[in-house]
Every structure is written in structure tokens, then in C-alpha cells.
Write an enzyme that holds these catalytic residues in place. Structure first.
Site, PDB file in Angstrom:
ATOM      1  N   SER A  29       0.834  -1.201   0.000  1.00  0.00           N
ATOM      2  CA  SER A  29       0.000   0.000   0.000  1.00  0.00           C
ATOM      3  C   SER A  29       0.868   1.249   0.000  1.00  0.00           C
ATOM      4  O   SER A  29       1.912   1.297   0.633  1.00  0.00           O
ATOM      5  CB  SER A  29      -0.909   0.025   1.233  1.00  0.00           C
ATOM      6  OG  SER A  29      -1.682   1.211   1.247  1.00  0.00           O
TER       7      SER A  29
ATOM      8  N   LYS B 122      -4.602  -6.790   3.259  1.00  0.00           N
ATOM      9  CA  LYS B 122      -4.540  -5.670   2.314  1.00  0.00           C
ATOM     10  C   LYS B 122      -5.925  -5.366   1.760  1.00  0.00           C
ATOM     11  O   LYS B 122      -6.302  -4.194   1.564  1.00  0.00           O
ATOM     12  CB  LYS B 122      -3.572  -5.997   1.176  1.00  0.00           C
ATOM     13  CG  LYS B 122      -3.517  -4.952   0.051  1.00  0.00           C
ATOM     14  CD  LYS B 122      -3.190  -3.548   0.559  1.00  0.00           C
ATOM     15  CE  LYS B 122      -2.767  -2.601  -0.547  1.00  0.00           C
ATOM     16  NZ  LYS B 122      -3.724  -2.432  -1.644  1.00  0.00           N
TER      17      LYS B 122
ATOM     18  N   HIS C 256      -7.683  -3.534   4.454  1.00  0.00           N
ATOM     19  CA  HIS C 256      -7.093  -2.187   4.455  1.00  0.00           C
ATOM     20  C   HIS C 256      -7.784  -1.321   3.408  1.00  0.00           C
ATOM     21  O   HIS C 256      -8.172  -0.183   3.683  1.00  0.00           O
ATOM     22  CB  HIS C 256      -5.597  -2.291   4.166  1.00  0.00           C
ATOM     23  CG  HIS C 256      -4.933  -1.002   3.760  1.00  0.00           C
ATOM     24  ND1 HIS C 256      -5.097  -0.446   2.499  1.00  0.00           N
ATOM     25  CD2 HIS C 256      -4.117  -0.154   4.430  1.00  0.00           C
ATOM     26  CE1 HIS C 256      -4.424   0.674   2.414  1.00  0.00           C
ATOM     27  NE2 HIS C 256      -3.808   0.873   3.573  1.00  0.00           N
ATOM     28  N   ASN C 257      -7.953  -1.857   2.199  1.00  0.00           N
ATOM     29  CA  ASN C 257      -8.590  -1.086   1.140  1.00  0.00           C
ATOM     30  C   ASN C 257     -10.056  -0.814   1.450  1.00  0.00           C
ATOM     31  O   ASN C 257     -10.590   0.246   1.109  1.00  0.00           O
ATOM     32  CB  ASN C 257      -8.461  -1.816  -0.194  1.00  0.00           C
ATOM     33  CG  ASN C 257      -7.061  -1.704  -0.780  1.00  0.00           C
ATOM     34  OD1 ASN C 257      -6.100  -1.456  -0.063  1.00  0.00           O
ATOM     35  ND2 ASN C 257      -6.942  -1.890  -2.076  1.00  0.00           N
TER      36      ASN C 257
ATOM     37  N   GLU D 267     -10.127   1.975   3.741  1.00  0.00           N
ATOM     38  CA  GLU D 267      -9.823   3.161   2.924  1.00  0.00           C
ATOM     39  C   GLU D 267     -11.091   3.679   2.234  1.00  0.00           C
ATOM     40  O   GLU D 267     -11.335   4.894   2.208  1.00  0.00           O
ATOM     41  CB  GLU D 267      -8.764   2.784   1.895  1.00  0.00           C
ATOM     42  CG  GLU D 267      -8.346   3.879   0.934  1.00  0.00           C
ATOM     43  CD  GLU D 267      -7.392   3.347  -0.119  1.00  0.00           C
ATOM     44  OE1 GLU D 267      -7.607   3.636  -1.302  1.00  0.00           O
ATOM     45  OE2 GLU D 267      -6.436   2.619   0.259  1.00  0.00           O
TER      46      GLU D 267
END
Length: 483
Positions: A136, A190, A193-194, A197
């Protein structure tokens, strides 16, 4: 600078796929003193990188996969930076055919974690290590220090970890890279995480919308508000760039750029993956889901055009005290942000339990403090919360976050109520507040839902005053029996 074509195995790492992300990662490795073998299906991209940035360090130019693999020291380490899906499988197969047991293939793209689980199992049977590494930070992070989330076999991290840690972002001397866990764990975290986001960006967008439509602020004034917020508890990369975007002037019209951009947000799929996974795991990630749906709604341009002019009902008055309402929005944004992160970390815990990954949530918060898109001061508090209680049932229950929400709850409610009365859509703010109220509720209407399910489907229910499962004979004398 050294650039050569050779079969001498002297490169510590190889990078294949030299689009912007791959090129920047390769340059990052070289800048940190690692000799990097370069490969791309189109050799012209390799030569373009060397022409423009060959003085960044020590590169080995290769043209074929065999030549590429031959240039690598053992155990060979190859980072794939190509488009997710079939292209990744094709490159993996080509590499695997040229490599030897003990060699390591790293997928640095945004792969679906179930694909990574499949690929890791397949390559393990062939004696190869496969590492799904979430990366990232975008193009800038790839070059100057990303947050890196590698999964895969523990032994592979012994050979790979020092290289990845060297190129990652560092906060207080700590690399923003750690071994996440087995097989698909790196790509799973990940993905989440996105998803976080997505929620973070949607909440910021709703705050912007309220400042614009409820208070009548122009883009420059709103930029000043976000800059001020970035000096406090909301300090983060996304808040920082929001102010930058709002200050940008369009060269053609002279208007703020944000006012000439079409209001239809696109997405690449990781947010949808997060929501689908959460549904499978039974984890309510309402803030992330609303952010994904908000992007979908923004892109429904035909329906939106047809719906313009629909009745709004009687709207309320705009806030009389602009300064107070601005502060209310700030507090509501922070409280909603806490919910989004709490839900994301709950999903990570559920995924870790489902797949036996043993993911350390405190370590995740540590490596997300720098390099990544959601980097924020806030993550230090998350690290502290999980350090204090690794089994914390919800981030919301940690003393700091509980107190932060308690301090902002009245503002949060005022913002949601005011937006509703003004007809301003705030799906992430509102759903986050509803989630919080649902979490803290002494009793939910799910009791009625379960009664209905038992009525039409004999699905049974539990009682608050007895153990076991029960069923009411709804079609009979309506007496209760034990299931």
C-alpha cells in the site's frame, strides 16, 4: 550504476512487470543497495526504466524468463507486479517452470486472497514458496517507502523479510512491514485495508458535503477546515490530500477543480471483495459496505438524472451556528472513523480465526502507521489498544476510543439529524451511528425476527431463561416444545 546482461547470479531480487508500480518498487530496491534483475514482457519498458532511472542503483537487464531467473542469487526471489487474475497465473506458471525448490515467488498486486491460498498450495507441492504481499502507498509509496503485508511460509520471510523491510516506510525506526501469516493472509489484510480506505474516503466526502451544502462553504474555505483538522486527532494522509484537492484550481474554467470533476466515483474491486468476504464471515462492516454502495450509486448516472426533481418533503433550517456545526462534523467524522476501523479489525480477526492465520492486529496497526493510504496518527492509538488487550472484543471498547465516542456522541447525533432534515445523504455517518447504537443496545428486534423465522420455517429459537433450542407449534395448539 551497473547495467548488464549476464547469467552470473548476482541479483538479490528480481522484479517482473515494469509498469509504474513495478518500476518504482525496482528503483526503491536499487536505491537501498540491492542489485535488481529487471524483466518485462515488452523489453522496451525495461530499457525505458534504465534510460530514465538507471543511475538509481545496480540493475541487471534481462530479456527472457530464463535469463531473468539465471541472474538471481539463491534462494531466488522474484516480485510479480502485473495485473491481477489470469495474467498473474500465467507469469507464475512461467516462473515456476524455470525455478528450483526453495525459490520464492512474490505477488505484489491486489490479488483476491482466495486466489493466493490456491496458488500457495499449488506451488508448495512443487517445492516453491509463494508469498502474497499486500503493498500500500500507491506510486509514491512504491518508490519512497510503502507499507508491505507479506503472507506465505514463515521460512520464506527469513530470506525475503530483510529486503522488504529495508524498502518499506519506517515510523520511529520501525519498518512498516511484518510477516502477516500463512498463505492468503497478506492479501486478505490488504483487502480489508482497502475496505477501510473506502470507508475513510466516504466519511471525508460526507463531511465535505455537509460543509458545502449545510453551511454553504466554498472549496477554499472547506480546504482550510480540513487543514485545521489535520493538526489534531484527525491527522492523516487522506485528510491532508483532501485539503490539497480542494485548493486545486481548474486551468480551463478558473473554478475549483472539485467543482468540475464528474461526481461518479470508480472502483477497482477490493472494496467489493471486502464486503463479500465480510458477508461470508458474518461480520457487519456497515461503514465499508455503505462506502461501496455510495460509489455504486454515484455511478448510476442514468437513474440519478431521471430522479432529479423528486420530492424532498419539507426540509429543515440550516444550522445557525456555523462554527459549532463545523465542530460537530469533526467529532462525527472521528467517531464514524473509529467504527470503520473497528469493523475492519473485527473482519481481520474473523478471517484469521476462519483460516488459522493468527494475525497480530497490533502489528498491523504498527505497519499501517506509515507508507499506506490510511496512515494516520490514529493508528498509534489502535496499536496501543491491541498491545494492552490482544483479544479486545471491539476497538470501540478500548478506553481511548470509548472516551472519544462518548465525547462526540451528541455532535454525531446532531449531524445525522440535521443532514436528514436537510435532505443531505450521509450513508456512512448514519450507518456508523446505527451500528454503534446496535452494539450498545440492551435488546435488539432480532428476537422478533427469530420468532418470525420459527413461525414460517420452524427454525427454532433460544430463551433468555433456559438453555437449549425451542419451537412453538404455530400451526397447532401453539404450545412450546424443546427442539
Amino acid at each position: 550504476m551497473t547495467v548488464e546482461r549476464t547469467e552470473n547470479p548476482r541479483a538479490q531480487i528480481g522484479v517482473t512487470g515494469l509498469a509504474v508500480m513495478g518500476s518504482n518498487i525496482a528503483r526503491n530496491f536499487a536505491r537501498h543497495g540491492h542489485t535488481v534483475a529487471l524483466h518485462n514482457r515488452s523489453v522496451a519498458k525495461t530499457d525505458a526504466l534504465l534510460e530514465a532511472h538507471g543511475d538509481d542503483g545496480d540493475f541487471v537487464r534481462t530479456e527472457t524468463i530464463d535469463e531473468f531467473v539465471a541472474a538471481l542469487q539463491k534462494p531466488r526471489r522474484v516480485l510479480i507486479m502485473v495485473k491481477a487474475g489470469e495474467a498473474t497465473d500465467a507469469v507464475i506458471e512461467e516462473l515456476a517452470n524455470a525455478m528450483e525448490p526453495g525459490d520464492i515467488i512474490i505477488d505484489g498486486g491486489n490479488a483476491l486472497y482466495t486466489d493466493t491460498i490456491r496458488r500457495e498450495a499449488s506451488l508448495r507441492e512443487r517445492g516453491l514458496h509463494f508469498v502474497g504481499a499486500g503493498i500500500s502507498g500507491g506510486e509514491e509509496g512504491a518508490l519512497n517507502g510503502p507499507s508491505i503485508m507479506p503472507g506465505g511460509p514463515t521460512e520464506s520471510y527469513e530470506a525475503l523479510g530483510p529486503l522488504l523491510e529495508s524498502i518499506s516506510a519506517h515510523v520511529d525506526g520501525t519498518p512498516c512491514c511484518t510477516h502477516i501469516g500463512p498463505d492468503g493472509s497478506g492479501h486478505f489484510v490488504k483487502m480489508v485495508h482497502n475496505g477501510i480506505e473506502y470507508a475513510d474516503m466516504q466519511l471525508i466526502g460526507e463531511a465535505y458535503n455537509l460543509l458545502r451544502d449545510a453551511l454553504g462553504y466554498d472549496a477554499t474555505t472547506i480546504a482550510d477546515v480540513f487543514s485545521e483538522w489535520n493538526t489534531g486527532t484527525l491527522e492523516s494522509y487522506l485528510i491532508e490530500i483532501t485539503a490539497d484537492v480542494l485548493r486545486q484550481t481548474d486551468a480551463t474554467t478558473g473554478k475549483p477543480l472539485v467543482d468540475v470533476i464528474v461526481d461518479a466515483a470508480e472502483q477497482k474491486g477490493t472494496g467489493r471483495w471486502t464486503v463479500k468476504s465480510a458477508l461470508d464471515l458474518g461480520v457487519p462492516v456497515t461503514g465499508i459496505a455503505e462506502a461501496v454502495f455510495a460509489r455504486a450509486l454515484s455511478g448510476s448516472r442514468t437513474q440519478r438524472a431521471a430522479a432529479r426533481g423528486l420530492a424532498s418533503g419539507t426540509l429543515g433550517d440550516k444550522p445557525a451556528d456555523a462554527a459549532q456545526f463545523t465542530e460537530d462534523i469533526r467529532r462525527a467524522l472521528y467517531a464514524s472513523k473509529i467504527v470503520a476501523y473497528a469493523q475492519g479489525f473485527d473482519q481481520i480477526a474473523a478471517g484469521s480465526a476462519e483460516y488459522g492465520w493468527d494475525v497480530d492486529r497490533a502489528a498491523l496497526a504498527t505497519i499501517w502507521r506509515g507508507g499506506c493510504i490510511i496512515r494516520a496518527q490514529f493508528l498509534n492509538r489502535i496499536k496501543e489498544a491491541y498491545d494492552a488487550d490482544p483479544q479486545l472484543p471491539s476497538l470501540i471498547l478500548a478506553p481511548y476510543f470509548r472516551e472519544a465516542i462518548e465525547a462526540g456522541i451528541d455532535s454525531w447525533r446532531r449531524v445525522v439529524a440535521t443532514a436528514t432534515m436537510l435532505g443531505i445523504p450521509i450513508p456512512a455517518f448514519a450507518s456508523s451511528l446505527s451500528y454503534y447504537d446496535g452494539l450498545r443496545a440492551e435488546r435488539l428486534p432480532a428476537a422478533l425476527t427469530q420468532g418470525q423465522r420459527d413461525f414460517f420455517g420452524a427454525h427454532t429459537y433460544e430463551r433468555i431463561d433456559a438453555d437449549g433450542k425451542f419451537h412453538t407449534l404455530w400451526s397447532g395448539d401453539r404450545s412450546e416444545i424443546r427442539a
